[in-house]
Design an enzyme around this catalytic site. Structure first.
Site, short mmCIF file in Angstrom:
data_model
loop_
_atom_site.label_atom_id
_atom_site.label_comp_id
_atom_site.label_asym_id
_atom_site.label_seq_id
_atom_site.Cartn_x
_atom_site.Cartn_y
_atom_site.Cartn_z
N GLY A 201 0.78 -1.23 0.00
CA GLY A 201 0.00 0.00 0.00
C GLY A 201 0.81 1.28 0.00
O GLY A 201 0.26 2.36 0.24
N GLU A 234 5.01 -6.31 1.95
CA GLU A 234 4.68 -6.95 0.67
C GLU A 234 4.09 -5.93 -0.30
O GLU A 234 2.92 -6.00 -0.65
CB GLU A 234 3.71 -8.13 0.89
CG GLU A 234 2.54 -7.77 1.78
CD GLU A 234 1.61 -8.93 2.08
OE1 GLU A 234 2.03 -10.09 1.96
OE2 GLU A 234 0.44 -8.66 2.41
N GLY A 236 3.29 -3.98 -3.83
CA GLY A 236 3.07 -4.34 -5.23
C GLY A 236 3.30 -3.13 -6.10
O GLY A 236 4.34 -2.96 -6.72
N ARG A 237 2.29 -2.24 -6.09
CA ARG A 237 2.30 -1.07 -6.98
C ARG A 237 3.61 -0.28 -6.93
O ARG A 237 4.17 0.08 -7.96
CB ARG A 237 1.12 -0.15 -6.63
CG ARG A 237 0.86 0.94 -7.65
CD ARG A 237 -0.21 1.91 -7.16
NE ARG A 237 -1.48 1.29 -6.84
CZ ARG A 237 -2.47 1.08 -7.70
NH1 ARG A 237 -2.36 1.50 -8.94
NH2 ARG A 237 -3.59 0.49 -7.31
N CYS A 306 -16.16 1.80 -27.76
CA CYS A 306 -17.39 2.55 -27.99
C CYS A 306 -18.08 2.83 -26.66
O CYS A 306 -19.20 2.39 -26.42
CB CYS A 306 -18.31 1.76 -28.90
SG CYS A 306 -17.49 1.19 -30.37
N TYR A 334 -1.00 -3.00 -11.95
CA TYR A 334 -2.46 -2.90 -12.07
C TYR A 334 -2.83 -2.22 -13.41
O TYR A 334 -3.64 -1.30 -13.44
CB TYR A 334 -3.06 -2.12 -10.90
CG TYR A 334 -2.69 -2.68 -9.55
CD1 TYR A 334 -3.33 -3.82 -9.05
CD2 TYR A 334 -1.70 -2.09 -8.77
CE1 TYR A 334 -2.99 -4.34 -7.81
CE2 TYR A 334 -1.36 -2.62 -7.53
CZ TYR A 334 -2.01 -3.74 -7.06
OH TYR A 334 -1.68 -4.26 -5.84
C1 LIG Z 1 -2.93 -5.87 -2.97
C2 LIG Z 1 -2.24 -6.31 -1.75
C3 LIG Z 1 -0.91 -5.93 -1.52
C4 LIG Z 1 -0.16 -4.97 -2.43
O1 LIG Z 1 -0.73 -3.70 -2.36
P1 LIG Z 1 -0.04 -2.47 -3.15
O2 LIG Z 1 -0.96 -1.34 -2.93
O3 LIG Z 1 0.05 -2.89 -4.59
O4 LIG Z 1 1.30 -2.26 -2.55
C5 LIG Z 1 -0.28 -6.43 -0.42
N1 LIG Z 1 -0.93 -7.26 0.45
C6 LIG Z 1 -2.21 -7.63 0.26
C7 LIG Z 1 -2.85 -8.52 1.23
C8 LIG Z 1 -2.90 -7.16 -0.84
O5 LIG Z 1 -4.18 -7.52 -1.00
#
Ligand SMILES: *Cc1c(COP(=O)(O)O)cnc(C)c1O
Length: 356
Positions: A201, A234, A236-237, A306, A334
């Protein structure tokens, strides 16, 4: 700002639209995050982008993978046998509960009962959905995710010598800066758990593509709070968003009731991010086209779908002509993997990878 290496590669792509991934930039970024996090373990949340080329770069820097389905589990374990996997996600099936893991993030007391009933060994982090204020988040994970204090207390009685409680897991919100995340970590680490996964996050600003989450401050903040605990994050983005570009061409320019539009090959069925997040995707127009078009005025960039929802960015002041090359930044997370590719049956983009 798109660097000259990426711009040069974008202009040489044989077809449009296409995705272009800058692997050396990802490598450098992931290495910097790894350094900043010190003793805190780093997993990558595969759902942000499971592209195998990106995962191969990340594998050199992360301690493991956070997966949220049997599909993601099969993907990473076939690519990286032996690397630790943390299995999370709501609504795990019986088959998913039986998958091998380094950690499993249990979402509810019933899920824990079903896990115990498999008879298999399991190393559990309880996913807590604590009642903490998260102001300024892009998306908060309240609602069905994880459990409240009552749910966690109910779980404590269910552990066995095969299914062991290892600690807590939380993923509170997305779009938080380092100070906010350290504040939340401080509140969470009040308890006596020896292992805590603080989730992902970390903030990514699509309005300011050149700013970055302050990994150094977050790493230092967690180091100060650690006190002998095993900590893990953990993201991601914030790891992969910056390394991806969606490159396309202008197929039409027009004015409708005063509004200037550039119609691009492809659309948000390839890059859904601006629609789901409600932002303008950062865009650069490279003058490779001919003829006339809007000059230095607000232009709205749309795709070939469209539907009026097929908008990449609104009222960007620029000059644009048919045949110009358009490069969208921050398309590495994403983006393709959350998009509705088959809508309207246009051709799929090609995928290209800049190597070191
Ligand atoms: C989606 C998610 C993440 C990654 O979130 P980001 O905003 O992409 O960093 C980490 N842990 C869990 C449980 C998630 O659902």
């Amino acid at each position: 700002m798109i660097g000259p290496r990426v711009l040069d590669a974008a202009l040489r792509l044989p077809t449009a639209p296409a995705y272009l991934y800058d692997l050396p930039a990802l490598d450098e970024h992931a290495a910097a995050v790894r350094r900043a996090m010190g003793a805190t373990e780093l997993y990558y949340a595969v759902k942000a982008n499971p592209d195998a080329e990106l995962l191969r770069v990340l594998a050199a820097h992360v301690d493991g993978w956070e997966v949220s389905s049997g599909g993601e589990h099969a993907h990473v374990t076939s690519l990286f046998p032996g690397m630790p996997v943390a299995l999370g996600g709501p609504g795990k099936t019986d088959a998913e509960l039986r998958l091998p893991h380094h950690r499993i993030h249990v979402e509810s007391p019933n899920e824990l009962r079903r896990l115990v009933a498999t008879g298999l060994r399991a190393d559990v982090l309880l996913r807590l959905n604590p009642d903490l204020p998260v102001e300024g988040a892009a998306l908060t994970m309240s609602g069905p995710f994880g459990m409240d204090e009552d749910g966690a207390a109910e779980c404590l009685a269910l552990f066995t010598d095969r299914v062991r409680l290892r600690g807590l897991h939380t993923h509170l919100a997305s779009g938080l800066d380092a100070g906010q995340l350290i504040g939340l970590a401080g509140a969470l680490l009040d308890g006596d758990y020896e292992e805590v996964n603080l989730g992902g996050g970390m903030a990514v600003s699509y309005a300011a593509p050149d700013t970055r989450f302050d990994w150094e401050a977050y790493g230092a903040g967690l180091a100060a709070l650690r006190g002998g605990r095993r900590l893990r994050i953990e993201p991601g983005r914030a790891l992969t968003a910056y390394c991806g570009y969606y490159v396309t061409k202008v197929v039409d320019v027009k004015r409708v009731r005063g509004q200037a539009y550039a119609v691009l090959l492809g659309g948000t069925h390839h890059l859904r991010t601006p629609v789901t997040k409600g932002h303008d995707q950062p865009v650069t127009v490279v003058p490779t086209g001919l003829g006339r078009g809007p000059a230095d005025e607000p232009v709205t960039f749309v795709g070939q779908l469209c539907t009026p929802k097929d908008v990449f960015a609104r009222n960007i002041v620029t000059t644009v002509r048919v045949g110009d090359t358009v490069v969208f930044e921050m398309a590495g997370a994403y983006a393709w993997n959350i998009s509705h590719h088959d809508f309207l049956m246009h051709p799929k983009p090609a995928f290209h990878y800049l190597a070191g």
